[in-house]
Design a protein around this motif. Structure first.
Motif, mmCIF file in Angstrom:
data_model
loop_
_atom_site.group_PDB
_atom_site.id
_atom_site.type_symbol
_atom_site.label_atom_id
_atom_site.label_comp_id
_atom_site.label_asym_id
_atom_site.label_seq_id
_atom_site.Cartn_x
_atom_site.Cartn_y
_atom_site.Cartn_z
ATOM 1 N N VAL A 30 0.864 -1.179 0.000
ATOM 2 C CA VAL A 30 0.000 0.000 0.000
ATOM 3 C C VAL A 30 0.899 1.226 0.000
ATOM 4 O O VAL A 30 1.818 1.318 0.818
ATOM 5 C CB VAL A 30 -0.900 0.007 1.258
ATOM 6 C CG1 VAL A 30 -1.627 1.316 1.400
ATOM 7 C CG2 VAL A 30 -1.896 -1.150 1.211
ATOM 8 N N LYS B 242 0.441 8.270 1.935
ATOM 9 C CA LYS B 242 -0.363 9.425 1.537
ATOM 10 C C LYS B 242 0.341 10.343 0.519
ATOM 11 O O LYS B 242 -0.237 10.720 -0.490
ATOM 12 C CB LYS B 242 -0.704 10.213 2.804
ATOM 13 C CG LYS B 242 -1.714 11.301 2.606
ATOM 14 C CD LYS B 242 -2.127 11.869 3.963
ATOM 15 C CE LYS B 242 -3.200 12.923 3.797
ATOM 16 N NZ LYS B 242 -3.579 13.537 5.081
ATOM 17 N N VAL C 179 1.628 -1.881 -6.571
ATOM 18 C CA VAL C 179 0.701 -0.747 -6.556
ATOM 19 C C VAL C 179 0.271 -0.481 -7.998
ATOM 20 O O VAL C 179 1.114 -0.154 -8.836
ATOM 21 C CB VAL C 179 1.392 0.515 -5.973
ATOM 22 C CG1 VAL C 179 0.509 1.746 -6.142
ATOM 23 C CG2 VAL C 179 1.753 0.289 -4.510
ATOM 24 N N GLU D 94 -1.415 1.753 -10.896
ATOM 25 C CA GLU D 94 -1.913 3.089 -11.289
ATOM 26 C C GLU D 94 -2.466 2.963 -12.707
ATOM 27 O O GLU D 94 -1.937 2.198 -13.505
ATOM 28 C CB GLU D 94 -0.759 4.119 -11.292
ATOM 29 C CG GLU D 94 -1.092 5.408 -12.050
ATOM 30 C CD GLU D 94 -0.144 6.577 -11.777
ATOM 31 O OE1 GLU D 94 0.336 6.717 -10.637
ATOM 32 O OE2 GLU D 94 0.102 7.360 -12.713
ATOM 33 N N GLN E 42 -4.497 2.337 -6.812
ATOM 34 C CA GLN E 42 -4.171 3.198 -5.672
ATOM 35 C C GLN E 42 -3.871 4.617 -6.129
ATOM 36 O O GLN E 42 -3.893 5.547 -5.333
ATOM 37 C CB GLN E 42 -2.979 2.623 -4.896
ATOM 38 C CG GLN E 42 -3.299 1.249 -4.288
ATOM 39 C CD GLN E 42 -2.182 0.695 -3.430
ATOM 40 O OE1 GLN E 42 -1.449 1.435 -2.777
ATOM 41 N NE2 GLN E 42 -2.033 -0.619 -3.430
ATOM 42 N N THR E 43 -3.558 4.763 -7.417
ATOM 43 C CA THR E 43 -3.359 6.111 -7.963
ATOM 44 C C THR E 43 -3.984 6.166 -9.356
ATOM 45 O O THR E 43 -4.001 5.176 -10.069
ATOM 46 C CB THR E 43 -1.861 6.500 -8.059
ATOM 47 O OG1 THR E 43 -1.167 5.522 -8.829
ATOM 48 C CG2 THR E 43 -1.201 6.583 -6.695
ATOM 49 N N VAL F 204 -14.420 5.895 -3.822
ATOM 50 C CA VAL F 204 -13.857 4.935 -2.861
ATOM 51 C C VAL F 204 -14.986 4.316 -2.037
ATOM 52 O O VAL F 204 -15.064 3.096 -1.872
ATOM 53 C CB VAL F 204 -12.813 5.632 -1.948
ATOM 54 C CG1 VAL F 204 -12.502 4.787 -0.717
ATOM 55 C CG2 VAL F 204 -11.538 5.919 -2.737
ATOM 56 N N PRO G 109 -9.743 1.061 -3.383
ATOM 57 C CA PRO G 109 -8.865 1.157 -2.207
ATOM 58 C C PRO G 109 -8.974 2.519 -1.499
ATOM 59 O O PRO G 109 -9.047 3.567 -2.149
ATOM 60 C CB PRO G 109 -7.468 0.941 -2.787
ATOM 61 C CG PRO G 109 -7.702 0.068 -3.976
ATOM 62 C CD PRO G 109 -9.014 0.545 -4.559
ATOM 63 N N ASN H 284 -6.906 4.272 -0.009
ATOM 64 C CA ASN H 284 -5.804 5.223 -0.195
ATOM 65 C C ASN H 284 -5.730 5.764 -1.625
ATOM 66 O O ASN H 284 -4.759 6.436 -1.980
ATOM 67 C CB ASN H 284 -4.466 4.576 0.181
ATOM 68 C CG ASN H 284 -4.089 3.451 -0.765
ATOM 69 O OD1 ASN H 284 -4.969 2.762 -1.284
ATOM 70 N ND2 ASN H 284 -2.803 3.262 -1.010
ATOM 71 N N LEU H 285 -6.745 5.473 -2.438
ATOM 72 C CA LEU H 285 -6.724 5.942 -3.836
ATOM 73 C C LEU H 285 -6.495 7.458 -3.890
ATOM 74 O O LEU H 285 -7.143 8.228 -3.179
ATOM 75 C CB LEU H 285 -8.044 5.592 -4.533
ATOM 76 C CG LEU H 285 -8.227 6.129 -5.952
ATOM 77 C CD1 LEU H 285 -7.131 5.628 -6.893
ATOM 78 C CD2 LEU H 285 -9.603 5.765 -6.507
ATOM 79 N N LYS H 286 -5.550 7.868 -4.730
ATOM 80 C CA LYS H 286 -5.228 9.299 -4.810
ATOM 81 C C LYS H 286 -4.884 9.683 -6.238
ATOM 82 O O LYS H 286 -4.657 8.821 -7.086
ATOM 83 C CB LYS H 286 -4.066 9.618 -3.872
ATOM 84 C CG LYS H 286 -2.795 8.804 -4.154
ATOM 85 C CD LYS H 286 -1.712 9.115 -3.108
ATOM 86 C CE LYS H 286 -0.422 8.376 -3.412
ATOM 87 N NZ LYS H 286 0.664 8.785 -2.512
#
Ligand code: ZN
Length: 419
Positions: free
Chosen positions: A7, A10, A178, A180, A210-211, A248, A254, A256-258
């Motif tokens: 994971v 931030k 991870v 993206e 996650q991204t 989310v 997830p 923490n998706l950003k």
């Protein structure tokens, strides 16, 4: 091996290291940030395109990152990003990478199966009508035809991302990397309502991203500042964060998706907006910087003077002579005015201070030249062709090179964004 899924934290910084000599100097910036109180996850990214231009392999990026981590005693997580890969190019990265930027921009607007589009819209009646999302003042109003149009535009790209994701899983296993998805290298930006449809489709496709890297409004030219409507960028960036928070919860992506901001280096005029938005929404972000480090290498050479400066001038002259060829792969992300590029003979007469002043990204300095900066940015192939001659000089100018690489990431990027 641990069974905990990987994971990403931030705040993370994508760092490109074209010649695999700057990993320590880059990590030193994250280490300094940590001492100043903010945790930045380093992610070394190098695209397939860069590897091809330089003639390097992803294993060299892994070796450089691991060596830097060991040398500086970095104990927090770090990642290796297989940047802008697709089904055809992913395999050489699978062994060494633990972050994959699945680039499906080329599949946008390719026609998706009409039955799949219809099934998608049938499955998502919540996307039609008036959508009120927490944090966004004006609700989105969409018709079924709007959602169909958006789905038709992006569904094939999302399905392709699913194929690439499952291929990587078949080799590495679930949770071992991870993921993206990037859609930034395309002509038109994705609006926040489009992003919502895209995220719903990604969730349907079962890709636990996650991204996500949308294309934002405005121009993100390589190595230079943002060009565009600052107010519109800020509004859309905030809306994107709200869309992500909503997706989310609604679609089980997830937690923490950003957002991932590609070509994120040097976009000084939007950093205050990004910073405000992250604070307002408590959101994380991944900011990719790549070529900005190579530019600092050249600045380091020029600053050292003597043979270093001579080599920097040679790089400029060669880049100028082969401008069309060098610019071609980056045509959509540079904006060079040829009339603003001095002749090689003029630059050859420059002092260290003049060369550094032209290249360093200090917009207050009257010597600064954004056109030279973009040309050198795409000119790393020239250094690659020089081979050992370039690398030897880099080592000879180690002190000024490292100082500029670390200082650029810490002072011009990490500080305005995160500190
Ligand atoms: Zn990108």
């Amino acid at each position: 091996m641990s069974t905990q899924p990987l994971v990403i934290g931030k705040f993370s910084l994508g760092m490109g290291d074209r010649f695999a000599h700057e990993a320590e100097a880059q990590l030193a910036a994250c280490l300094a940030a940590r001492k100043l109180g903010v945790e930045i996850v380093p992610v070394w990214n190098k695209s397939n395109r860069e590897h091809n231009i330089i003639g390097s392999e992803p294993t060299s990026t892994r070796a450089a990152a691991d060596a830097a981590v060991k040398a500086l005693g970095w104990t927090a997580p770090y990642f290796l990003d297989a940047d802008h890969i697709g089904l055809k190019t992913v395999d050489r990265f699978v062994g060494v990478s633990d972050f994959f930027t699945i680039d499906v921009a080329d599949f946008i607007a390719q026609p998706a199966d009409p039955a799949a589009v219809k099934a998608f819209v049938d499955r998502h009646p919540e996307l039609v009508g008036t959508l009120t999302l927490a944090g966004i003042d004006r609700p989105f109003t969409t018709t079924r035809a709007d959602v169909e149009r958006t789905a038709a535009k992006f569904l094939l790209a999302v399905q392709e991302a699913g194929k690439v994701y499952r291929h990587i899983v078949s080799v590495k296993g679930v949770g071992r990397f991870v993921p993206e998805i990037s859609m930034d290298e395309t002509d038109s930006p994705q609006t926040p309502p489009e992003l919502l449809v895209i995220l719903a489709a990604i969730a349907d496709e079962g890709v636990p991203i996650q991204t996500i890297a949308p294309k934002f409004t405005g121009r993100f030219n390589k190595g230079v500042d943002y060009v565009g409507d600052l107010a519109q960028f800020e509004r859309e960036f905030n809306d994107d964060l709200c869309v992500i928070a909503h997706a989310v919860k609604r679609y089980g992506l997830p937690a923490n998706l950003k957002l991932s901001v590609h070509s994120g280096s040097d976009k000084f005029s939007i950093y205050p907006a990004i910073r405000r938005a992250l604070a307002k929404h408590g959101a994380g972000v991944h900011v990719k910087t790549a070529g900005t480090t190579w530019l600092e290498e050249v600045i380091g050479l020029a600053e050292a003077g003597g043979a270093g400066l001579a080599l920097a001038k040679e790089i400029y002259a060669e880049a100028l002579a082969h401008m069309d060829e060098l610019c071609q792969p980056y045509a959509t992300v540079i904006d060079i005015d040829r009339s603003k590029l001095p002749a090689a003979a003029v630059v050859n007469a420059w002092t260290s201070e003049q060369f550094v002043g032209a290249l360093r990204h200090d917009q207050q300095n009257p010597l600064y030249n954004a056109h030279i900066r973009q040309l050198i940015h795409v000119g790393f192939k020239v250094a690659a062709k020089m081979g050992p001659r370039y690398l030897e000089q880099l080592k000879a100018c180690r002190e000024s090179g490292s100082r500029n690489v670390t200082g650029n990431l810490l002072e011009r990027h990490i500080r305005p964004l995160f500190l």
